[in-house]
Design an enzyme around this catalytic site. Structure first.
Site, PDB file in Angstrom:
ATOM      1  N   ARG A 170       0.921  -1.315   0.124  1.00 23.14           N
ATOM      2  CA  ARG A 170       0.063  -0.002  -0.075  1.00 23.14           C
ATOM      3  C   ARG A 170       0.722   1.137   0.009  1.00 23.14           C
ATOM      4  O   ARG A 170       0.419   2.207   0.514  1.00 23.14           O
ATOM      5  CB  ARG A 170      -0.835   0.090   1.171  1.00 23.14           C
ATOM      6  CG  ARG A 170      -1.917  -1.260   1.152  1.00 23.14           C
ATOM      7  CD  ARG A 170      -2.739  -1.261  -0.023  1.00 23.14           C
ATOM      8  NE  ARG A 170      -3.499  -2.509  -0.199  1.00 23.14           N
ATOM      9  CZ  ARG A 170      -3.381  -3.454  -0.662  1.00 23.14           C
ATOM     10  NH1 ARG A 170      -2.166  -3.590  -1.494  1.00 23.14           N
ATOM     11  NH2 ARG A 170      -4.239  -4.625  -0.590  1.00 23.14           N
ATOM     12  N   SER A 220     -11.844  -1.245   2.421  1.00 23.92           N
ATOM     13  CA  SER A 220     -11.073  -1.690   3.839  1.00 23.92           C
ATOM     14  C   SER A 220     -10.230  -0.730   4.557  1.00 23.92           C
ATOM     15  O   SER A 220      -9.622  -0.002   3.852  1.00 23.92           O
ATOM     16  CB  SER A 220      -9.947  -2.891   3.273  1.00 23.92           C
ATOM     17  OG  SER A 220      -9.439  -3.381   4.282  1.00 23.92           O
ATOM     18  N   GLU A 290      -5.275   2.310   6.280  1.00 26.63           N
ATOM     19  CA  GLU A 290      -5.090   1.843   4.654  1.00 26.63           C
ATOM     20  C   GLU A 290      -5.899   3.238   4.155  1.00 26.63           C
ATOM     21  O   GLU A 290      -5.268   3.735   3.224  1.00 26.63           O
ATOM     22  CB  GLU A 290      -5.622   0.675   4.261  1.00 26.63           C
ATOM     23  CG  GLU A 290      -5.511   0.549   2.891  1.00 26.63           C
ATOM     24  CD  GLU A 290      -5.823  -0.696   2.509  1.00 26.63           C
ATOM     25  OE1 GLU A 290      -6.774  -0.754   1.416  1.00 26.63           O
ATOM     26  OE2 GLU A 290      -5.651  -1.956   2.892  1.00 26.63           O
TER      27      GLU A 290
END
Length: 298
Positions: A170, A220, A290
């Site tokens: 990420r 998410s 995230e």
């Protein structure tokens, strides 16, 4: 709200525009000035305008993995979704930053090109997917990216290879440099279009079965800690279904926070902190968001 049409660098501007109209969570305060460039030249001119006039510049993809705080964003906000051209070459696909990665995956599959199947259900833009090295079902952008066109905050155009991007989980180098992704080219492999479509359909069916797509959300919320899965940890901490304001830890997938009743960005952020505190207390693990969090408090 004053949305009188003015121009910056020849691009129409919305003033004091609620970003809740654009975020996937349906939350977020106003942008002082909001623009939707349609060409690389317009992006270049807007970057120049911001630099010369010392105006803060914030760039957003399609705001799918984003929380904008309730105070909104000062200065100029650029959303790139009007730059969405996708072109297919022999064994590659090139997409403008504002194109949806879903549409890019679809275009590749329809052309019998394999490698982007994992992205068939990721709701982000190509620029956002490159920015955060988006991934799902065992695939990541870094696995198939060939090159990226970017513009720096000083207005210089650059081409990066995948290795130049310093991809990690990420993460990409443009998170550090502030450069703006303009387009990306993906190197793919020839395959059978029907077989590729079958894989994509299967992944999408699995996504629909497991994820709360019926409610607004930012996807998410937390990065996956090494050796652990976020959803089960939140469940074991007894948090699933918890509500703060209009935000709820999804009953379908505990790794998601959904907007069930006119949630604010503050509701989302309070929920993130609530989850972090309780998971740390139970497991000794700090969950790192995230989702990208930007903007000012109200």
């Amino acid at each position: 709200m004053d949305n009188a049409q003015t121009l910056i660098a020849g691009v129409p501007v919305l003033t004091n525009e609620p970003l809740s109209n654009y975020t996937f969570t349906k939350t977020g305060g106003p942008a002082d000035q909001l623009v939707f460039p349609e060409t690389v030249q317009q992006v270049h001119d807007l970057v120049d305008y911001a630099r010369v006039n010392h105006v803060p510049l914030t760039v957003i993809g399609n705001a799918s993995n984003l929380i904008v705080r309730d105070g909104g964003i000062r200065g100029l906000v650029m959303i790139l979704t009007h730059m969405h051209e996708i072109t297919v070459a022999k064994n590659s696909v090139t997409a403008a930053a504002g194109a949806r990665i879903i549409d890019t995956s679809d275009a590749a599959g329809a052309a019998g090109l394999s490698g982007l199947e994992f992205a068939a259900g990721i709701p982000g833009s190509v620029g956002g997917a490159v920015f955060m090295n988006a991934g799902a079902y065992g695939g990541e952008v870094k696995d198939c990216l060939a090159s990226v066109e970017v513009i720096s905050r000083s207005g210089e155009l650059h081409t990066y290879t995948a290795s130049d991007m310093h991809f990690a989980y990420r993460h990409s180098i443009v998170q550090e440099t502030g450069e703006i992704v303009l387009s990306a080219t993906f190197a793919l492999k020839p395959g059978d279009a029907k077989a590729i479509r079958a894989v994509m359909d299967d992944l999408n069916a699995r996504r629909r079965a497991k994820q709360p797509l019926e409610y607004p959300s930012c996807g998410s919320v937390f990065k996956r800690p090494v050796g652990h899965y976020v959803g089960p940890m939140i469940q074991k901490a007894g948090l699933q279904g918890h509500i703060i304001g209009g935000a709820q830890i999804s009953m379908k997938h505990a790794g998601f926070i959904v907007n069930i009743n006119h949630a604010t960005a503050t509701d989302y952020l309070d929920m993130i902190h609530y989850v972090q505190d309780h998971v740390y207390a139970k497991f000794g693990i700090h969950l790192e968001p995230e989702v990208r969090i930007i903007g000012e408090e109200r």
